[in-house]
Design a protein around this motif. Sequence first.
Motif, PDB file in Angstrom:
ATOM      1  N   PRO A 196      -4.976 -43.804  18.996  1.00  0.00           N
ATOM      2  CA  PRO A 196      -5.771 -43.163  18.111  1.00  0.00           C
ATOM      3  C   PRO A 196      -6.794 -43.955  17.722  1.00  0.00           C
ATOM      4  CG  PRO A 196      -3.706 -44.107  17.092  1.00  0.00           C
ATOM      5  CD  PRO A 196      -3.662 -44.270  18.664  1.00  0.00           C
ATOM      6  N   ASP A 230      -2.233 -36.261  18.623  1.00  0.00           N
ATOM      7  CA  ASP A 230      -1.757 -36.800  19.751  1.00  0.00           C
ATOM      8  C   ASP A 230      -1.308 -36.093  20.772  1.00  0.00           C
ATOM      9  OD1 ASP A 230      -0.213 -38.433  21.306  1.00  0.00           O
ATOM     10  OD2 ASP A 230       0.549 -39.820  19.779  1.00  0.00           O
ATOM     11  N   LEU A 241       6.598 -39.460  11.376  1.00  0.00           N
ATOM     12  CA  LEU A 241       7.012 -40.114  12.487  1.00  0.00           C
ATOM     13  C   LEU A 241       6.560 -41.417  12.518  1.00  0.00           C
ATOM     14  CD1 LEU A 241       6.784 -37.025  13.598  1.00  0.00           C
ATOM     15  CD2 LEU A 241       6.556 -38.006  15.868  1.00  0.00           C
ATOM     16  N   LEU A 276      -4.105 -46.257   8.085  1.00  0.00           N
ATOM     17  CA  LEU A 276      -3.081 -45.678   7.650  1.00  0.00           C
ATOM     18  C   LEU A 276      -2.428 -44.353   8.193  1.00  0.00           C
ATOM     19  CD1 LEU A 276      -3.664 -46.538   3.710  1.00  0.00           C
ATOM     20  CD2 LEU A 276      -2.701 -48.012   5.352  1.00  0.00           C
ATOM     21  N   TYR A 277      -2.031 -44.317   9.312  1.00  0.00           N
ATOM     22  CA  TYR A 277      -1.687 -43.406   9.965  1.00  0.00           C
ATOM     23  C   TYR A 277      -0.335 -42.595   9.611  1.00  0.00           C
ATOM     24  CZ  TYR A 277      -5.173 -44.544  13.538  1.00  0.00           C
ATOM     25  OH  TYR A 277      -6.451 -44.938  14.147  1.00  0.00           O
ATOM     26  N   LEU A 278      -0.332 -41.207   9.210  1.00  0.00           N
ATOM     27  CA  LEU A 278       0.839 -40.506   8.858  1.00  0.00           C
ATOM     28  C   LEU A 278       1.048 -39.645  10.148  1.00  0.00           C
ATOM     29  CD1 LEU A 278       0.914 -40.095   5.105  1.00  0.00           C
ATOM     30  CD2 LEU A 278       1.964 -41.903   6.346  1.00  0.00           C
ATOM     31  N   PRO A 279       1.801 -39.710  10.998  1.00  0.00           N
ATOM     32  CA  PRO A 279       2.067 -38.590  11.967  1.00  0.00           C
ATOM     33  C   PRO A 279       3.049 -37.523  11.524  1.00  0.00           C
ATOM     34  CG  PRO A 279       2.809 -40.857  12.870  1.00  0.00           C
ATOM     35  CD  PRO A 279       2.615 -40.869  11.051  1.00  0.00           C
ATOM     36  N   VAL A 280       2.396 -36.160  11.929  1.00  0.00           N
ATOM     37  CA  VAL A 280       3.368 -35.216  11.332  1.00  0.00           C
ATOM     38  C   VAL A 280       3.620 -34.360  12.597  1.00  0.00           C
ATOM     39  CG1 VAL A 280       3.021 -35.076   9.003  1.00  0.00           C
ATOM     40  CG2 VAL A 280       1.459 -33.750  10.642  1.00  0.00           C
ATOM     41  N   LEU A 318      -2.272 -37.026  13.930  1.00  0.00           N
ATOM     42  CA  LEU A 318      -1.875 -38.307  13.178  1.00  0.00           C
ATOM     43  C   LEU A 318      -3.160 -38.232  12.073  1.00  0.00           C
ATOM     44  CD1 LEU A 318      -2.517 -40.876  16.242  1.00  0.00           C
ATOM     45  CD2 LEU A 318      -0.405 -40.309  15.092  1.00  0.00           C
TER      46      LEU A 318
END
Lengths: 286, 131
Positions: A76, A85, A146, A159-163, A195
């Motif tokens: 990323p 991603d 994730l 601050l990655y929030l992967p969905v 992400l």
Amino acid sequence: MLTINKYPELVSAAYNPVEFSFTNTSYQVGDLFYLDVKTEAGTLITTLVKNGTGTGSATFDISSVLQTLFTEVYIPSGNTKIQKDTSALKSYKVTAGVLEIEGNQQYKIPYFSTDTMYALRAALPLDNSVKAGSMVVDCLSEADYLTSIASSQPQGSDLYLPVLVLAEIDAYLVFNFGTTQELYPFSFPEAGVYLINVKPELYGYSADNFSCYLESDFNYYFSTQLGFSACAAGYYGSHRSIATGFSNIDQETAVTNAQTAANALALANKVCTLIPVEGSGGGDED
Amino acid sequence: MKITKTKTFTLTPELREPVKIQYLNRKGVVESVQFTKFQDEELKTKTNLYNAAGLEYAYTIDSNTTNTYYSPYLTKEGFDWLKDLLLSPFVLVNSKYVKVLDKTYKLDALQQLYTIELDCAPLYEENKISL
């Protein structure tokens, strides 16, 4: 006639067992089962062939085939609010049946094929305490991210929030800073892992304590259940259901409607139009 | 309708000259974490000799570089999150691929704080000069 005993969920973790199991009711010792793993576009990745057990069943674990789909790692880039991603989720299809040998020719007789299924590059606990399905944004329950990123992070870090989404969806990222609430619209154009960087300064804030989640309007429901329906000529088709535009009815009805619609699609699945068993016996793969 | 779980963040003071570590987690995505600027750098060399007329001459020198990076103090939650870092074969430090040779984690039992140390080698070692 092939019956399906076991099949994976719509999304499975590629580093955990991904098993299909069949029983051939007209099994004779020496009969072979086959299973084709294909890309979504229909290109054959590999064919697995197996002898049946004495009771006429066979189990294929396709996880090692799915692992070969993950050839790269998406890195990323910081300072991007949302990015896809492209490496974490791959789609595939499966066709399975029996192999018959006539003379010195080998024929694949397909009995069932799946709709598009997904493999996630994940190694989840082997005790099944975490399911890949719990991370799918299905608009029925709150999906897990994730990541298990810790709440305490230094300022300035990404601050990655992967969905994980499986169909086009519009959503809002909801930020809560103390008593302030802010919404940022996001759209996920297609299936994949996205992400979302929730670093406050990307959104023009300098808050030290905040919480966030994704919200969507009520007109999207996904049922990630995969089911199989018996089609004509002894074939099976798979179905999964995606319902949209059900804003005026309740969630449960929408999902039921979607599943009925998907069942109808499965009954009309291409696999049903393949050469029937009682035909020439020379069914090629589709 | 809420479609994902709520995530709460508490930001701590900025690290000075942070080192960005990225690794692949068990759920298949790349995570990003900041370690502190403190780092040890070690270059070990080994000289290869040959004999000529009773004398030993150097003909090549092998080198091994090791950089050690230290995490800030981590809570139990932070440590559990970074367990995947200890197991990840794919690690980038400041966006450069490295080989992680050794990982150490320590628990300060009194304060219940964890730290992680990473010993890394660059992907490309210095090129050798040969006679």
